[in-house]
Scaffold this active site. Structure first.
Site, PDB file in Angstrom:
ATOM      1  N   ALA A  10       0.512  -4.478   8.848  1.00 52.34           N
ATOM      2  CA  ALA A  10       0.090  -5.850   8.557  1.00 52.34           C
ATOM      3  C   ALA A  10      -0.356  -6.644   9.792  1.00 52.34           C
ATOM      4  CB  ALA A  10       1.213  -6.568   7.801  1.00 52.34           C
TER       5      ALA A  10
ATOM      6  N   GLN B 267       2.943   7.968   7.121  1.00 55.63           N
ATOM      7  CA  GLN B 267       3.029   7.078   8.288  1.00 55.63           C
ATOM      8  C   GLN B 267       4.341   7.293   9.046  1.00 55.63           C
ATOM      9  OE1 GLN B 267       1.938   6.140   5.283  1.00 55.63           O
ATOM     10  NE2 GLN B 267       0.431   4.499   5.399  1.00 55.63           N
TER      11      GLN B 267
ATOM     12  N   ARG C  69      -3.948   0.080  10.880  1.00 54.69           N
ATOM     13  CA  ARG C  69      -3.137  -0.240   9.704  1.00 54.69           C
ATOM     14  C   ARG C  69      -1.848  -0.895  10.179  1.00 54.69           C
ATOM     15  NH1 ARG C  69       0.830   1.835  11.438  1.00 54.69           N
ATOM     16  NH2 ARG C  69       1.796   1.531   9.417  1.00 54.69           N
TER      17      ARG C  69
ATOM     18  N   ARG D  40      -8.562  -4.695   2.375  1.00 55.87           N
ATOM     19  CA  ARG D  40      -7.217  -4.365   1.865  1.00 55.87           C
ATOM     20  C   ARG D  40      -6.578  -5.655   1.329  1.00 55.87           C
ATOM     21  NH1 ARG D  40      -3.334  -0.544   5.187  1.00 55.87           N
ATOM     22  NH2 ARG D  40      -2.777   0.138   3.084  1.00 55.87           N
TER      23      ARG D  40
ATOM     24  N   ASP E  37       4.490  -6.341   4.273  1.00 52.28           N
ATOM     25  CA  ASP E  37       3.082  -6.760   4.251  1.00 52.28           C
ATOM     26  C   ASP E  37       2.902  -8.168   3.741  1.00 52.28           C
ATOM     27  OD1 ASP E  37       3.141  -3.665   4.006  1.00 52.28           O
ATOM     28  OD2 ASP E  37       1.198  -4.232   4.829  1.00 52.28           O
TER      29      ASP E  37
ATOM     30  N   ASN F 184       6.220  -4.078   0.593  1.00 55.87           N
ATOM     31  CA  ASN F 184       6.088  -3.155   1.727  1.00 55.87           C
ATOM     32  C   ASN F 184       5.662  -1.797   1.176  1.00 55.87           C
ATOM     33  OD1 ASN F 184       6.261  -2.606   4.567  1.00 55.87           O
ATOM     34  ND2 ASN F 184       8.079  -1.396   4.159  1.00 55.87           N
TER      35      ASN F 184
HETATM   36  O1  MRU Z   1      -0.608   1.249   4.478  1.00 51.89           O
HETATM   37  P1  MRU Z   1      -0.075   0.829   5.813  1.00 51.89           P
HETATM   38  O2  MRU Z   1       0.164   1.966   6.740  1.00 51.89           O
HETATM   39  O3  MRU Z   1      -0.892  -0.267   6.430  1.00 51.89           O
HETATM   40  O4  MRU Z   1       1.360   0.197   5.465  1.00 51.89           O
HETATM   41  C1  MRU Z   1       2.098  -0.369   6.491  1.00 51.89           C
HETATM   42  C2  MRU Z   1       3.397  -0.894   6.043  1.00 51.89           C
HETATM   43  O5  MRU Z   1       3.748  -0.843   4.881  1.00 51.89           O
HETATM   44  C3  MRU Z   1       4.232  -1.606   7.082  1.00 51.89           C
HETATM   45  O6  MRU Z   1       5.582  -1.439   6.814  1.00 51.89           O
HETATM   46  C4  MRU Z   1       3.888  -3.106   7.065  1.00 51.89           C
HETATM   47  O7  MRU Z   1       2.521  -3.288   7.168  1.00 51.89           O
HETATM   48  C5  MRU Z   1       4.571  -3.830   8.143  1.00 51.89           C
HETATM   49  S1  MRU Z   1       3.886  -3.436   9.708  1.00 51.89           S
HETATM   50  C6  MRU Z   1       4.716  -4.230  10.927  1.00 51.89           C
END
Ligand code: MRU
Length: 347
Positions: free
Chosen positions: A50, A198, A48, A91, A239, A249
């Site tokens: 981006a 996270q 996970r 996703r 994202d 985000n």
């Molecule tokens: O659902 P996730 O864990 O994939 O969400 C991740 C985020 O929101 C991060 O802040 C984003 O992907 C940037 S990662 C460098």
């Protein structure tokens, strides 16, 4: 920086993903053998963040087409398109997944050779380039953002935009790792990031492993901690950045940005060019992933809400550009007017 486990590993035609759903209790890699398995790994957030899902998508496409090199070139190209569309559907919000799959497909279409086996090899080289580029982009964001972090500061972050969300030193965390490396003493506050934690499971773990001073907060503590003067700077990841500078985000980021504005704290967002989507005019056009109710009604495996309760579970929100102080990118820090400055750099 302590060596953190690699999020994604490509070893002689085999893809391994660090299973992030098991962190921080277990550090386990999972071999990925089919397109369906990779789709599930992305959807279930084993991989996970981006940039990381972009790299996983590129390698994932290789796994998905590996057994089809016996097809003629035209059929092989069709297969590539079919599998890329399938993986992209795992996703919707992070544009990096589509960006990487589009890049792989474009590279396939431009390949001049006639043999599917050679085309596969060419695509493998492209996926490795995407991977290596991600490592470099993280470093560049770090170099461009490190000056924001000064001795004694408190820096808040939300979700995980760290090494675990990329294949390098992260986006939001890149300036933190470089500041730490050069001896700057500062404190990081990591929002736990309900519902999937996270911040608690990943950000606080990777920063602690790397020797940074990190304090874990539940999401509802941010206003209080800011009111005590403990936060001087916010850095998050994103994202997808729309052409006007609105940023999607992890859910809760918008609230943090509003708080930062109220308390007069600069709010920066770090991202590589693969997250900037000039085809999306503004944030309201960004598709926000809606995830299953159990993530809200349960804490881990334990139910914490009544049976049949109505829920909503958007995984992301959009922070309007007016709340963003600057975008930390590989090209430098981009500031308002974002529309003009983003197109100047990226069109
Ligand atoms: O659902 P996730 O864990 O994939 O969400 C991740 C985020 O929101 C991060 O802040 C984003 O992907 C940037 S990662 C460098």
């Amino acid at each position: 920086m302590t060596q953190l486990p690699q999020t994604i590993r490509w070893n002689e035609g085999t893809l391994y993903l660090l299973d992030q759903t098991k962190l921080p209790l277990e550090v386990v890699e999972e071999k990925q053998e089919t397109a369906e398995q990779i789709w599930n790994s992305i959807e279930q957030l084993k991989v996970r963040g981006a940039p990381a899902i972009g790299v996983a998508g590129a390698y994932g496409l290789l796994v998905a087409i590996q057994k089809n090199t016996g097809l003629n070139k035209e059929e092989f190209l069709q297969k590539i398109e079919e599998k890329a569309d399938y993986l992209d559907s795992a996703r919707p919000t992070a544009v990096n997944l589509k960006w990487a799959l589009d890049r792989m497909q474009n590279s396939a279409k431009l390949f001049p050779g006639a043999e599917s086996k050679d085309l596969y090899k060419h695509l493998e080289e492209e996926a490795i380039r995407i991977h290596e580029e991600d490592v470099q982009l993280c470093l560049k964001m770090g170099v461009n953002g490190v000056g924001l972090i000064k001795e004694g500061m408190g820096v808040l972050t939300h979700c995980n935009a760290g090494a675990l969300a990329t294949t390098g030193i992260g986006t939001a965390t890149a300036p933190m790792y470089l500041a730490h490396q050069s001896g700057v003493k500062f404190r990081v506050y990591a929002d736990e990031t309900r519902p999937l934690l996270q911040g608690a499971r990943l950000t606080s773990w990777e920063l602690q492993q790397s020797g940074l001073d990190v304090t874990l907060l539940t999401d509802n503590m941010a206003a209080h901690i800011m009111s005590k003067g403990l936060i001087d700077l916010v850095i998050t990841g994103t994202d997808r950045v729309a052409a006007n500078g609105d940023v999607a985000n992890k859910i809760g980021t918008h609230g943090v940005a509003i708080l930062a504005k109220y308390f007069g704290i600069p709010f920066y967002v770090a991202c590589p060019y693969s997250t900037i989507d000039l085809n999306t005019t503004e944030g309201s056009e960004i598709v926000i992933e809606e995830r299953k109710a159990e993530e809200v009604t349960h804490f881990g495996l334990r139910r914490t809400a009544p049976e049949k309760i109505k829920t909503c579970n958007p995984a992301f929100d959009v922070t309007p550009k007016e709340l963003v102080t600057g975008l930390i990118t590989e090209k430098g820090i981009i500031r308002a007017p974002f529309g003009d400055n983003l197109s100047k750099e990226y069109l």
